[in-house]
Design an enzyme around this catalytic site. Sequence first.
Site, mmCIF file in Angstrom:
data_model
loop_
_atom_site.group_PDB
_atom_site.id
_atom_site.type_symbol
_atom_site.label_atom_id
_atom_site.label_comp_id
_atom_site.label_asym_id
_atom_site.label_seq_id
_atom_site.Cartn_x
_atom_site.Cartn_y
_atom_site.Cartn_z
ATOM 1 N N HIS A 181 2.181 1.981 -3.431
ATOM 2 C CA HIS A 181 1.153 2.557 -4.302
ATOM 3 C C HIS A 181 1.195 4.082 -4.286
ATOM 4 O O HIS A 181 0.716 4.722 -5.225
ATOM 5 C CB HIS A 181 -0.242 2.138 -3.832
ATOM 6 C CG HIS A 181 -0.789 0.910 -4.497
ATOM 7 N ND1 HIS A 181 -0.697 0.675 -5.842
ATOM 8 C CD2 HIS A 181 -1.473 -0.152 -3.984
ATOM 9 C CE1 HIS A 181 -1.297 -0.482 -6.142
ATOM 10 N NE2 HIS A 181 -1.768 -1.009 -5.027
ATOM 11 N N GLU A 210 0.837 -1.211 0.000
ATOM 12 C CA GLU A 210 0.000 0.000 0.000
ATOM 13 C C GLU A 210 0.865 1.253 0.000
ATOM 14 O O GLU A 210 0.559 2.230 -0.678
ATOM 15 C CB GLU A 210 -0.969 0.007 1.189
ATOM 16 C CG GLU A 210 -1.862 -1.237 1.315
ATOM 17 C CD GLU A 210 -2.569 -1.647 0.032
ATOM 18 O OE1 GLU A 210 -2.889 -0.764 -0.782
ATOM 19 O OE2 GLU A 210 -2.792 -2.864 -0.150
#
Length: 906
Positions: A305, A302
């Site tokens: 990202h 995450e």
Amino acid sequence: MLEGQTKAIRRVEYTAPAFWIDTVDLTFDLDPTKTRVLNKMRVRRNPDVAAQSLRLDGEELNLARVMVNGGGTSFKIDGNQLVLENLPEGNDAFDLEIFTTCDPSKNTQLSGLYVSNDSFFTQCEAEGFRRITYFLDRPDVMASYTVTLRADAQKYPVLLSNGNLLEQGKLEDGRHFAKWIDPHKKPCYLFALVAGQLVAREQRIVSRSGREHLLQVFVRPGDLDKTEHAMNSLMASVAWDEARFGLPLDLERFMIVATSDFNMGAMENKGLNIFNTKFVLANPATATDNDFAGIESVVGHEYFHNWTGNRITCQDWFQLSLKEGLTVFRDQEFSQDMAGVQSARAVKRIEDVRVLRTVQFPEDAGPMAHPVRPDSYVEINNFYTVTIYEKGAEVVRMMQTLVSAPGDEDGKQGFAKGMKLYFERHDGQAVTCDDFAQAISDANPGSPLAQLLPQFKRWYSQAGTPRVLAEGAYNSDNKSFTLTLSQSCAPTPDQAIKEPFVIPVSVGLLNASGTPMAVRLQGDTQGQAHPEFSKTLVLSESTQTFVFENIESVPTPSLLRNFTAPVNLDCALTEEQWLTLLAHDTDSFNRWEAGQRLAVQAALRFIRGNHNPQTEPVLGADYLEAMKAVLNHPDLDSAFKELVLTLPSETYISEQLESVDPQQVHAVREAMKLQLAQSLQTEWQTCYTQNKVTGAYSPDAKSSGKRALSGMALSMLCLAAVHDGTSIWPGKALQAFKDAHNMTDRFNALVALVGSGHELAAQALAQFHALFKNEALVIDKWFGLQASTPDRGGNILPIVRQLMQHPDFNLRNPNRARSLIFSYCSANPGGFHRTDAAGYVYWSERVIELDAINPQVAARLARALDRWKKLAEPYRQAAKTAIERVAAKSDLSKDVREVVTRALAE
Ligand code: TRP
Ligand code: ZN
């Protein structure tokens, strides 16, 4: 079924939006049953698109007011869209204000704004923002967000959204507010808000450039003691992205919030990641080594990202792998770098390939097969798949391999240069997979990737797993070894014919005693200063021949080292040659692979010959001797030994068969396991004692490897004991279960007992539940273990049905539903595929039941019967009947409808 509900969206039909939304100012009055949302936008026409009406997406919203430039306007509702036709002409921006309400307490789908444990959370990817307000819900519309949250101060003391906190304060009636500004433009799928009673672990860090940042991990009160590992993982992620790719944290504040109700693993909302508790909460008493590793990789994923996905996002959802494949590649590399030494990196690589081959290869061979960049979909949520994620990561990894150069053998430097160019070109944009491949290629002119780029991109457009056939011929007269590589790829739905792929194949050669031979290709003009022992061949035609020179004796080829391409490799080595590779290959991956080959071959021979595993041994003496040598090996890592001794899964064995009798596969694999347990008892005992880890718990690669091997040893010893009718080892396992200092050892002991079928298992299970009744994630393990335990005479389904009645079971909580239902339907083939079809009946009931609550989760469960056409009778017909039973329901979600329709397609 509604016509429009199952209409496919096509990639070729992409057109730019007719309007841009530059700024969004959202005000939320948070209330569980009636939340009010005021959405003020600055909108302008896209001058590149012919004038048309503005169509905003919305779902389950109550519309109260629409205003343009402060005044009323006409509008109409067309299906799920709000259509505005009388908008100001010209290219000037105008104000559009929309006021809606929604009911988060009724949102069981967990998409949009929902309530979990009395707190508010959002999930907007892929198309959840339209469940919060009317909007151009598509990733190529990027806007600047200002968000004001208002809520009861007592019930919701913490109010979070993306970006930086601008101001906060009190309001009347015991309410308070917080105002957030996100300094970065973003697509709406990255919007997030959280409100509730939360506490945070905080950490201030200084990045390489000297900038200060605040990192926060928010959890429910009482869970703070389980946040240290997530925070450590986050700090390591920040440092890694700076060091490996020069990508710094671009925010003053970076927040992670955990929720126990979540459809997936986690979500990369800008500056406010929302996580499934499973990927945040861990302490040694409640989480296993695998849980710790999962947290590190998902926190990394995450966080990464933030650049690959958020700074550069996807033009449309067909490009999903642009961010997901690349980000999985990055998290896999991160985990490898964190593991450290070469042998631990290889362990991580083997684990990743195992997932690819046991989950993605079947997907690519089944009714849901789709290219890494799909051409059409009905429901985008169905395309968050292992193909987009894991195969997508392999495509990126192949690019890295194909930009390698002398002095940069693994291609890491060339790939980093490509990433740099990708950000120089596209930072702040919504782009395509083509743009990414072009940047990596352009940064490495002259590389095999640059030479073959258009053909390489077939990995994005063609579905299916290619087969590579390797045939070797040794010529003793001229001391050459000729390797012929051929490729083919079976048809997939909508793609009958496949053009050749570009396939990097790393190769080494071993002599009869297992010593590496220098590899030099005929026609290689560059005089090498040093002999090379590994070479990456590039197969781009249907058939190609490679000739190695100065090969003094018949070599054993070690092909596709480190799994350089996501293909099925056929190579007819002799059993002796596989044993040579297992004992001597310098490539750890292929060493493991040789052991897997031998086991699969033994299983297939047995199954095809229809032998009886009750009366004949499956595994031969040579294989068992080789496994003994692995266990006794003084230099191999424990983690690696555990991987080698783990037999190929029932799913993987089944995929190699033309027609599958799951009960036969199950019986054969169980027999193989029992053989390993019985014939290596001395070694298992040694392993068990020598791999005990004492002292404070640490989830590092070395000690977790030891725990994995000692856990496997204990399982094997209990299995052999039960078969021999003795209770010494089950007794020891129960004691180990009670004395354990950490969850890994405790759970391994429980698995050993339950897996052996010994009567002490019941006692241990009861005690486990009593010990951890207040730890939701541990109770998930408790359900999951019982549902995934090897079946004995059909005993698992009644247990599963009974567990559905347990007070702790809750179908609405995805983690709990997965722990019981998915563990049974997707992770226990021996228990699920019953000759009386009762497993399939159970499956169809649950798909239908879940679909009414949470279509995303239901559609994933629906995929458990994807491979029904491969089943032998009576399974095949029974499975088909079960799928038809689901398909016959008239009010299915389009999520489940798409899956069952594809499953039943000819
Ligand atoms: N983008 C998320 C990830 O890669 C995936 C995700 C989280 C998601 N929640 C979702 C996708 C809900 C679809 C629906 O980690
Ligand atoms: Zn992702």
